[in-house]
Design a protein around this motif. Structure first.
Motif, PDB file in Angstrom:
ATOM      1  N   VAL A 111      41.613  35.941  46.359  1.00 46.75           N
ATOM      2  CA  VAL A 111      41.245  35.997  47.782  1.00 46.75           C
ATOM      3  C   VAL A 111      41.915  37.185  48.465  1.00 46.75           C
ATOM      4  N   ASP A 112      43.146  37.515  48.061  1.00 47.14           N
ATOM      5  CA  ASP A 112      43.786  38.724  48.588  1.00 47.14           C
ATOM      6  C   ASP A 112      42.915  39.953  48.339  1.00 47.14           C
ATOM      7  N   CYS A 113      42.421  40.071  47.126  1.00 50.35           N
ATOM      8  CA  CYS A 113      41.586  41.228  46.779  1.00 50.35           C
ATOM      9  C   CYS A 113      40.340  41.288  47.659  1.00 50.35           C
TER      10      CYS A 113
ATOM     11  N   SER B 296      34.049  51.765  37.328  1.00 54.69           N
ATOM     12  CA  SER B 296      33.945  51.473  38.759  1.00 54.69           C
ATOM     13  C   SER B 296      35.241  51.801  39.484  1.00 54.69           C
ATOM     14  N   ALA B 297      36.372  51.451  38.879  1.00 57.57           N
ATOM     15  CA  ALA B 297      37.659  51.697  39.518  1.00 57.57           C
ATOM     16  C   ALA B 297      37.926  53.191  39.678  1.00 57.57           C
ATOM     17  N   ILE B 298      37.551  53.972  38.683  1.00 62.16           N
ATOM     18  CA  ILE B 298      37.756  55.421  38.766  1.00 62.16           C
ATOM     19  C   ILE B 298      36.865  56.030  39.843  1.00 62.16           C
ATOM     20  N   GLU B 299      35.644  55.507  39.975  1.00 62.79           N
ATOM     21  CA  GLU B 299      34.744  55.997  41.020  1.00 62.79           C
ATOM     22  C   GLU B 299      35.371  55.800  42.397  1.00 62.79           C
TER      23      GLU B 299
ATOM     24  N   GLN C  89      40.192  46.293  44.284  1.00 66.25           N
ATOM     25  CA  GLN C  89      39.006  46.297  43.434  1.00 66.25           C
ATOM     26  C   GLN C  89      39.384  46.317  41.963  1.00 66.25           C
ATOM     27  N   ASN C  90      40.437  47.050  41.628  1.00 70.10           N
ATOM     28  CA  ASN C  90      40.877  47.138  40.243  1.00 70.10           C
ATOM     29  C   ASN C  90      41.441  45.814  39.733  1.00 70.10           C
ATOM     30  N   GLN C  91      41.976  44.988  40.624  1.00 65.75           N
ATOM     31  CA  GLN C  91      42.554  43.709  40.230  1.00 65.75           C
ATOM     32  C   GLN C  91      41.525  42.586  40.169  1.00 65.75           C
ATOM     33  N   LEU C  92      40.560  42.609  41.066  1.00 64.65           N
ATOM     34  CA  LEU C  92      39.654  41.475  41.262  1.00 64.65           C
ATOM     35  C   LEU C  92      39.011  40.923  39.988  1.00 64.65           C
ATOM     36  N   PRO C  93      38.460  41.740  39.075  1.00 60.36           N
ATOM     37  CA  PRO C  93      37.703  41.156  37.958  1.00 60.36           C
ATOM     38  C   PRO C  93      38.543  40.468  36.898  1.00 60.36           C
ATOM     39  N   TRP C  94      39.862  40.671  36.886  1.00 62.20           N
ATOM     40  CA  TRP C  94      40.644  40.317  35.700  1.00 62.20           C
ATOM     41  C   TRP C  94      41.467  39.048  35.859  1.00 62.20           C
ATOM     42  N   VAL C  95      41.196  38.259  36.901  1.00 59.70           N
ATOM     43  CA  VAL C  95      41.947  37.021  37.128  1.00 59.70           C
ATOM     44  C   VAL C  95      41.015  35.823  37.066  1.00 59.70           C
TER      45      VAL C  95
ATOM     46  N   LEU D 268      49.480  44.889  36.792  1.00 62.20           N
ATOM     47  CA  LEU D 268      48.193  44.237  37.030  1.00 62.20           C
ATOM     48  C   LEU D 268      48.193  42.882  36.319  1.00 62.20           C
ATOM     49  N   ILE D 269      47.640  41.864  36.969  1.00 63.54           N
ATOM     50  CA  ILE D 269      47.534  40.539  36.361  1.00 63.54           C
ATOM     51  C   ILE D 269      46.197  40.452  35.631  1.00 63.54           C
ATOM     52  N   VAL D 270      46.242  40.239  34.327  1.00 59.46           N
ATOM     53  CA  VAL D 270      45.019  40.105  33.522  1.00 59.46           C
ATOM     54  C   VAL D 270      45.165  38.861  32.659  1.00 59.46           C
ATOM     55  N   ASN D 271      44.443  37.802  33.006  1.00 63.55           N
ATOM     56  CA  ASN D 271      44.501  36.566  32.216  1.00 63.55           C
ATOM     57  C   ASN D 271      43.114  36.079  31.807  1.00 63.55           C
ATOM     58  N   ILE D 272      42.088  36.827  32.151  1.00 61.90           N
ATOM     59  CA  ILE D 272      40.730  36.297  32.032  1.00 61.90           C
ATOM     60  C   ILE D 272      40.140  36.468  30.636  1.00 61.90           C
TER      61      ILE D 272
END
Length: 421
Positions: free
Chosen positions: A317-319, A207-210, A299-305, A226-230
């Motif tokens: 919320v920023d995203c 999705s991010a590449i699209e 969009q690239n950040q949103l799913p990973w937090v 990128l923040i990834v904690n999920i």
């Protein structure tokens, strides 16, 4: 021994000889048959073991081929050389690919160290191979596609951010395998956790590449992390629900595991935005969501937090703010063409959470403005089903899901409105 005893012994010997002549051939045949049977059983067992060993060797060989650092690095290096020969690489792109090659080498060393340090069964080798393959594809395949789109030359920092979910997955997967102790139930849990995470990473990076391929404007991002904690949070939930995990498919887990729902909703939001753009363009209208570098980064950040506190919720919320509010020209490409101001409640919710609370101190300013800010915060939280500011990690996660669900529902209604009009 006297004569009588000698004659008696001869008679007994003669009887034994007669018995031996009678049963000897049959006994020898039975003994030979038993020996043959034992030989066949041993042979069958040997063949079975050899087959199992051959299968394990094949799987181990496949794994070695996948994590062979020289081969992977050389493939990436050849890609760089081909692009250079085609005059597609500038200074930034060369640096980008040099960094990719260097990171691949370091990652391969870590995978190899993991592999050498454990004695895996055949099923575990196959699962580990799938983990390595996901990691491998998230590097070389994605880097190649970005290069074809010339994204690294135009936006080198953004390009690096788009690869971060793959790096994060590699670190997470290796950490999970290092905890493995050979327990069968734990193996099932590990397999479920990795399968679920692999699904997220594959869909999210695609999705991010699209979006990156459709960027129309914007400067390169200044962020490089990128923040990834999920992934760890999701893994913990899967361990807690191990009984459910063992009997569930990946599709079932997407709905059953709370953190997996957060990722799925975030990815659905991104997909809905692109679908809405297509629906608008079919009507002859302009895109609703303007694809900029800031939109792509959000969009690239949103799913990973997984938002466990105010800071992390602020990032989520920023995203959404950059995608929904700024991405639609402060909703000007939504109203009044497709929806009314009142129907944009989800967008105003995101805006108010950000501007009145998460990125602003409501206790600053004149008393009247402070009271007005708190009233707005209270009304916004009430709309999401909360009656107070979150106080625990679970409450923050609950608020995160409520916001994502609200946005997703709004986008589905918007898509139906545009498609039907």
């Amino acid at each position: 021994m006297n004569v009588d005893q000698l004659l008696s012994a001869q008679r007994e010997a003669s009887k034994l000889a007669d018995i031996a002549r009678i049963i000897g051939p049959e006994l020898r045949e039975q003994m030979q048959g038993l020996a043959t049977l034992r030989e066949q059983e041993w042979l069958q067992e040997a063949v079975r073991q050899q087959r199992e060993l051959a299968q394990m060797l094949r799987e181990r060989t496949q794994l070695r081929e996948i994590i062979d650092g020289a081969r992977i690095a050389s493939q990436t290096q050849r890609m760089v050389e081909e692009l250079k020969a085609a005059s597609l690489l500038g200074q930034h792109l060369s640096a980008f690919h040099a960094d990719i090659v260097d990171r691949i080498r370091r990652e391969v060393e870590m995978w190899s160290h993991l592999y050498r340090g454990f004695s895996f069964e055949a099923s575990e080798i196959a699962r580990l191979s799938a983990s390595v393959q996901t990691w491998h594809e998230s590097f070389t395949a994605v880097a190649a596609r970005l290069s074809v789109l010339d994204i690294p030359n135009l936006y080198p920092n953004l390009s690096s951010l788009l690869l971060e979910p793959g790096y994060a997955y590699g670190a997470f997967a290796r950490g999970v395998w290092e905890e493995f102790d050979g327990d069968g139930v734990r193996e099932a849990v590990i397999s479920a956790s990795l399968s679920l995470t692999e699904r997220h990473v594959s869909v999210g990076m695609e999705s991010a590449i699209e979006v990156a391929g459709g960027i129309a404007e914007g400067e390169d991002t200044t962020d490089t992390k990128l923040i990834v904690n999920i992934f760890e949070r999701q893994h913990g939930e899967i361990i807690t629900a191990s009984g459910l995990v063992i009997s569930s498919s990946v599709d079932d887990l997407l709905n059953a595991v709370p953190t997996a729902r957060l990722i799925r909703r975030s990815l659905d939001i991104a997909d809905l935005a692109m679908t809405i753009n297509e629906a608008a363009q079919v009507r002859g209208d302009d895109e609703v969501f303007r694809l900029t570098t800031r939109y792509a980064q959000a969009q690239n950040q949103l799913p990973w937090v997984a938002a466990r506190n105010r800071t992390e919720l602020g990032l989520v919320v920023d995203c959404l703010y950059f995608m929904l509010y700024e991405g639609t020209g402060e909703a000007s490409r939504l109203t009044p063409r497709y929806v009314t101001q009142d129907e944009c409640g989800s967008i105003w919710t995101v805006k108010h959470l950000r501007s009145k609370w998460l990125r602003h101190d409501p206790n600053r300013g004149e008393p009247g403005k402070q009271r007005a800010s708190w009233r707005t915060i209270g009304t916004t939280l009430s709309r999401l089903g909360l009656n107070r500011i979150p106080a625990t990690p679970d409450e923050y996660l609950h608020l995160q899901e409520a916001v994502l669900r609200d946005v997703e529902d709004f986008l589905r209604r918007l898509h139906d409105r545009i498609s039907e009009s």
